[in-house]
Design an enzyme around this catalytic site. Sequence first.
Site, PDB file in Angstrom:
ATOM      1  N   ASP A  19      15.658 -17.522  26.541  1.00 36.78           N
ATOM      2  CA  ASP A  19      15.717 -16.268  25.785  1.00 36.78           C
ATOM      3  C   ASP A  19      14.662 -16.211  24.686  1.00 36.78           C
ATOM      4  OD1 ASP A  19      17.841 -15.799  27.438  1.00 36.78           O
ATOM      5  OD2 ASP A  19      19.297 -15.389  25.859  1.00 36.78           O
ATOM      6  N   ARG A  99      23.567 -20.649   9.909  1.00 37.28           N
ATOM      7  CA  ARG A  99      22.635 -19.522   9.882  1.00 37.28           C
ATOM      8  C   ARG A  99      21.913 -19.352   8.549  1.00 37.28           C
ATOM      9  NH1 ARG A  99      22.602 -20.808  14.727  1.00 37.28           N
ATOM     10  NH2 ARG A  99      23.713 -19.520  16.243  1.00 37.28           N
ATOM     11  N   ASP A 128      25.901 -13.271  14.612  1.00 38.39           N
ATOM     12  CA  ASP A 128      24.732 -13.999  14.117  1.00 38.39           C
ATOM     13  C   ASP A 128      23.628 -13.087  13.620  1.00 38.39           C
ATOM     14  OD1 ASP A 128      25.699 -16.549  14.307  1.00 38.39           O
ATOM     15  OD2 ASP A 128      24.944 -16.900  16.330  1.00 38.39           O
ATOM     16  N   SER A 182      27.998 -19.399  27.325  1.00 44.54           N
ATOM     17  CA  SER A 182      26.907 -19.679  26.390  1.00 44.54           C
ATOM     18  C   SER A 182      27.363 -20.711  25.374  1.00 44.54           C
ATOM     19  CB  SER A 182      26.464 -18.405  25.679  1.00 44.54           C
ATOM     20  OG  SER A 182      27.510 -17.905  24.861  1.00 44.54           O
TER      21      SER A 182
END
Length: 406
Positions: A19, A99, A128, A182
């Site tokens: 990705d 994050r 996110d 995922s």
Amino acid sequence: MADLKDVKKVVLAYSGGLDTSIILKWLQSELRAEVVTFTADLGQGDELEPARKKAEMMGAKSVYVEDLREEFIRDFVFPMFRANALYEGVYLLGTSIARPLISKRLVEIAAEEGADAIAHGATGKGNDQVRFELSAYALNPDIRVIAPWRDWTLKSRTDLIEFAEKHQIPIPKDKRGEAPFSVDANMLHSSSEGKVLEDPAEEPPEDVYQRTLSPEAAPDEATIVEIEFEKGDPVALNGKSMSPATLFQALNDYGRDNGIGRIDLVENRFVGMKSRGVYETPGGTILIAAHRAIESITLDRGAAHLKDELMPRYAELIYNGFWFSPEREMLQAAIDHSQADVEGRVRLKLYKGNVIVIGRESKKSLYSDALVTFEDDRGAYDQKDAAGFIRLNALRLRTLAARKRG
């Protein structure tokens, strides 16, 4: 996308996976921008050198690969664990807390490189994107953020594969089909979501779990560990002083081998939907049990209960992406103040998915044998005093009861 046409250089949060490799090429081909890649080692377990080589092969202007494990545990994970933070009662915030650190470095590298924008690979449905962008704007109010999943026309796995083939982006064989689920991972945890996990009525297949043995397969003999704390942070394990990341990795190993830290959760995302995830937090599950145990003998009741009242709000701020907000920093100051005397040792028994506290001791302990003993307490506590205490606390209850009786 018109407002992006003047972007000349972008710093991309880059994992090396399919990705973000497609995003790298998309930024180059669609925006005609130079791309600087940033890959953070947060203990996710992936070999990072292939990400560096792939970014170089794809023409990245500069390539940053940084080991941030110590900073991650010391400056983000440990402060969060001083609060005993749990989102919705169970989630130890493993993805959420990573994050802000990634965003911090993206913004710093953008300044160093003279970049116009930063970019990330988070989708438009998840949390996110919010965490990355709120953190970035808190650190640089003028930063521009590119979120390709919200801007491009690629909508399916087939679209991504076709784009990759068109631009000669290497596609691993296991990426050509639909991924069964995922995964996001760092030193604190791994999370698995989507596809085979989308039905919350179905038990997750065993191959979802990557960080822990199943409790059934864990050893039949218990493991005993001892954690030493100073000012609320763990500083030694089994009598040996260790750096934050080294100590946490050792706890992860103990947790993995004893089947500790699995949760199957349906959570409320900040963007408004419910999501089912399977999380593994082996070391964190051990640490939070130990931290609460040392607090139980060193924290005053009022401070301990106030901390527990503040904790859900603190956890929600982290989950929603407000690590760099003034309210999180205010709460952190109060939490850190409470930890001044949280020191001592905790012994734990690890057995087949369970973390059992079996002992705690501290030179700053508020626990008093003289007060709690059933033996002769020699005047340390006059039991007759309890009668007046009860009468005063019962006064309003008796008044209410008399009114009800009428």
